[in-house]
Design a protein around this motif. Structure first.
Motif, PDB file in Angstrom:
ATOM      1  N   PRO A 394     -62.821  -7.577  27.876  1.00  0.00           N
ATOM      2  CA  PRO A 394     -62.575  -8.829  27.411  1.00  0.00           C
ATOM      3  C   PRO A 394     -61.409  -9.372  26.812  1.00  0.00           C
ATOM      4  O   PRO A 394     -61.373 -10.510  26.290  1.00  0.00           O
ATOM      5  CB  PRO A 394     -63.493  -8.586  25.938  1.00  0.00           C
ATOM      6  CG  PRO A 394     -62.919  -7.109  25.409  1.00  0.00           C
ATOM      7  CD  PRO A 394     -62.837  -6.676  26.795  1.00  0.00           C
ATOM      8  N   GLY A 621     -66.145 -10.849  21.403  1.00  0.00           N
ATOM      9  CA  GLY A 621     -65.127 -11.840  20.853  1.00  0.00           C
ATOM     10  C   GLY A 621     -64.700 -11.819  19.590  1.00  0.00           C
ATOM     11  O   GLY A 621     -64.923 -10.930  18.553  1.00  0.00           O
ATOM     12  N   GLU A 644     -64.711 -17.022  19.969  1.00  0.00           N
ATOM     13  CA  GLU A 644     -63.893 -17.156  21.074  1.00  0.00           C
ATOM     14  C   GLU A 644     -63.692 -15.911  21.778  1.00  0.00           C
ATOM     15  O   GLU A 644     -63.567 -14.924  21.357  1.00  0.00           O
ATOM     16  CB  GLU A 644     -62.441 -17.533  20.538  1.00  0.00           C
ATOM     17  CG  GLU A 644     -61.416 -17.689  21.906  1.00  0.00           C
ATOM     18  CD  GLU A 644     -59.977 -17.544  20.997  1.00  0.00           C
ATOM     19  OE1 GLU A 644     -59.305 -19.087  21.016  1.00  0.00           O
ATOM     20  OE2 GLU A 644     -59.336 -16.759  20.760  1.00  0.00           O
ATOM     21  N   ALA A 645     -63.848 -15.969  23.093  1.00  0.00           N
ATOM     22  CA  ALA A 645     -63.684 -14.685  24.310  1.00  0.00           C
ATOM     23  C   ALA A 645     -63.142 -15.190  25.434  1.00  0.00           C
ATOM     24  O   ALA A 645     -63.425 -16.216  25.872  1.00  0.00           O
ATOM     25  CB  ALA A 645     -65.055 -14.162  24.394  1.00  0.00           C
TER      26      ALA A 645
END
Length: 684
Positions: A394, A621, A644-645
């Protein structure tokens, strides 16, 4: 020439630079984060040095550490690749101060062109046509909204220091402006450390055309023609091709000369890209200049017979450009497809996991007649920074590879791309390969009906309703299971291979063995999975096969080579590949991929579904905004949490009208894939 260079990047560009440097007789030093300790780019370089933890700001964005490594290993130059520090003027200055050559443009050129707002002002002074908009320094939200109202909707917000589609929002209505601005600024500060934005009129059905420029320290500056990068999603490119379809020679020359003028205006050196947005009538406007090599540079290499990375290294060493403008010509047509670990059916969400199996199309070589100094390039080329067994984490961009094809003309290039995509087989995570194949074979792209909204305009054909798995795929899955059971039983029986009770051959004393197999679709997207009942009756040399209670057909195995199978179902010969991953059988046949879940009656039930009423994270995330409070009544579609990722924001919205019962995470918390974010009770 340099004897050793450090590559301040990762992934496919680091591998690409290492390959070119090796061919030039130059040693390379790789840098890596803890997440990339076993990465491909670490293995292909001559030396490798750990920078720090996985987050880029603690590793690949640590310019001071990178310079320390370069000096300690005796590197004379640093190649920044693209992304990370490739357009960081302060890093270029620091390299120079340390006595290292930065393989890129001067810091002054990066400063002039690195800011979208400053670049717009520069082009305005040079009388280059600009899209109507606001490119100033004032960033007050009310002021920016006033400017957007003046420009007229739809309006495009862009991070001034941005690129790669990050920090960009299209706003259709004035009422949506403030929320979009806040989201744009959050993404901009996260990706680039600068939340300054500019606003422009959003053109309808524009094409995105960019010009590859190259300059040296001897006053030479040329353009290597254009690339059409119109096919995009979330403002990120999906397909790129060179030359641009339907490009008259006079417009090509005009755009190329404008790009060279822009580069000369800032004293540019090295590889750069001047990007234009073009109307369907052929008029074009300056958008921005990327002061680095672009992800899509291979299509330019394929049609010009050049190695742009080698050019970068030679120019940085002080050599003159290898060719003059009049020595360049376009040969054939090239197309690049970006293969990503992502799920198109779920809004292109990145997919995290391990590349358990990866079969790639073989490169096909040919002579590129008439292009000087090309040697024997590949008609099918793969630039990749991962191998089978590697993980997509990620922390970084989820690109698996760039698939590039060349053809004598666009028609041949399209055919080669479709064929190559059909041969790409990946198991272990979701990919966009099937989507890319539909895109390449679709009427819009094949017919060169191009604009940046192509994907949105063709939703129905690019995202078709799910179809039932064909009998051929189910038969391949059944044969693969049966043959694997035979092999396992034979291995266990050891020396006593004559014992029929120790074999998995389906032998019975009086009656044939009739067996029921149960499969179901395994959709990564939120689609209803179809169940399939398969009846297999064992016979001496073949089987009888029936699906869902239908008429039985004779099924036989003609040939097996590992996971590759050739079978005959009725009168039809079927060829395919079956890769097993746990209870999933990935069947590749006829250019399609069918992930089938084998419902093994002897196995325990799979993972239980998440507890109802808890909205979950779509991927790993960080929570960047909590927009609801405990006890709050919300409406269907109302944004509740923003995650958010991979530097992209994802909004989790209320699935129904209801009540927020509990907030389970705070802003800044890291969450795992599938983690419940809040407790939610639907309205009665």
């Amino acid at each position: 020439m340099f004897t050793k260079i450090l590559i301040a990047n990762r992934g496919e560009i680091a591998c690409r630079v290492a390959a070119t440097a090796r061919r030039m007789g130059i040693k390379t030093v790789a840098v890596y984060s803890e997440a990339d300790a076993n990465a491909k780019h670490v293995a292909v370089c001559d030396e490798a040095v750990l920078l720090g933890p996985a987050p880029a700001k603690e590793s690949y964005l640590r310019g001071d550490k990178i310079i320390e490594v370069a000096l300690a290993t005796g590197a004379q130059a640093i190649h920044p690749g693209y992304g990370f520090l490739s357009e960081n003027a302060e890093f270029a200055d620091a390299c120079a101060a340390a006595g290292l050559v930065f393989i890129g443009p001067p810091a002054s050129a990066m400063r002039a062109m690195g800011s979208k707002s400053a670049a717009k002002s520069l082009m305005e002074q040079a009388n280059v046509p600009l899209v109507p908009g606001y490119h100033g320094d004032e960033q007050d939200a009310d002021f920016l909204q006033t400017q957007a109202d003046r420009i007229g909707y739809p309006v495009l917000l862009k991070a001034s220091a941005g690129g790669g589609g990050k920090g960009m929002r299209v706003i259709e209505h004035a009422a949506d402006f403030k929320a979009a601005l806040a989201s744009c600024k959050r993404e901009a500060i996260s990706s680039f450390g600068d939340d300054k934005v500019l606003a422009e009129k959003y053109l309808l059905r524009p094409r995105h055309i960019e010009i590859q420029v190259f300059a040296d320290t001897h006053g030479n500056c040329i353009y290597l023609f254009e690339r059409d990068c119109s096919v995009q999603r979330r403002h990120q490119k999906v397909l790129e091709e060179a030359p641009a379809p339907n490009m008259p020679p006079e417009r090509r020359a005009a755009m190329g000369e404008a790009a060279v003028a822009a580069a000369k205006a800032v004293g540019y050196v090295g590889a750069g890209t001047v990007e234009f947005i073009a109307n369907q009538d052929g008029s074009f406007y300056f958008m921005e200049m990327n002061t680095r090599l672009q992800v899509e540079h291979p299509v330019t290499e394929m049609i010009t017979g050049t190695d742009l990375v080698e050019w970068q290294i030679r120019v940085a060493f002080g050599e003159a450009l290898p060719r003059k403008q009049q020595e360049l010509a376009i040969h054939g047509h090239a197309i690049e497809a970006r293969i990503y670990a992502e799920n198109p059916e779920k809004g292109f969400l990145p997919s995290i996991g391990t590349l358990r199996h990866m079969d790639t199309p073989a490169a096909v070589t040919f002579e590129l007649g008439g292009a000087p100094g090309t040697g024997v390039p590949a008609a099918v080329r793969i630039d990749s920074g991962v191998r089978e067994g590697d993980a997509i984490s990620p922390f970084y961009d989820p690109m698996i590879a760039k698939l590039i094809v060349w053809g004598a003309d666009r028609k041949q290039a399209l055919a080669r791309m479709a064929q190559a995509l059909a041969q790409y087989k990946i198991v272990g995570l979701a990919t966009n390969i099937a989507f890319l194949k539909r895109l390449v074979e679709g009427d819009a792209f094949a017919g060169a009906d191009l604009d940046t909204g192509l994907i949105e305009r063709n939703q129905d054909s690019l995202f078709p309703a799910a179809h039932s798995a064909p009998s051929a795929a189910l038969a391949l899955a059944a044969v693969a299971l049966i043959e694997a059971e035979k092999d396992a039983a034979a291995a266990q029986s050891g020396a006593n291979r004559a014992d029929p009770w120790g074999q998995a051959l389906g032998w019975r004393m009086n009656f044939p063995y009739a067996r029921a197999l149960s499969f179901s679709d395994d959709y990564a997207a939120a689609l209803p999975a179809k169940a399939y009942g398969v009846a297999v009756t064992y016979r001496a040399t073949d089987w009888l096969f029936a699906r869902d209670g239908g008429e039985p057909q004779v099924l036989s195995l003609m040939q097996q080579d590992g996971s590759d199978l050739s079978i005959k179902l009725g009168d039809t010969a079927v060829h395919g590949t079956v890769r097993r991953d746990g209870e999933l059988l990935h069947v590749f046949t006829g250019g399609h991929h069918y992930p089938l879940h084998y419902n093994d009656p002897m196995a325990h039930a799979g993972e239980s579904e998440a507890e109802g009423g808890r909205l979950t994270a779509p991927m790993p995330g960080k929570v960047v905004a909590v927009l609801a409070a405990k006890g709050q009544d919300v409406k269907k579609g109302e944004a509740l949490v923003i995650m958010e990722a991979m530097k992209m924001e994802h909004t989790i919205a209320a699935p129904h009208d209801g009540l927020v019962e509990e907030i389970l995470y705070n802003v800044g918390d890291q969450v795992a894939d599938g983690a419940p974010l809040l407790a939610f009770k639907a309205a009665a």
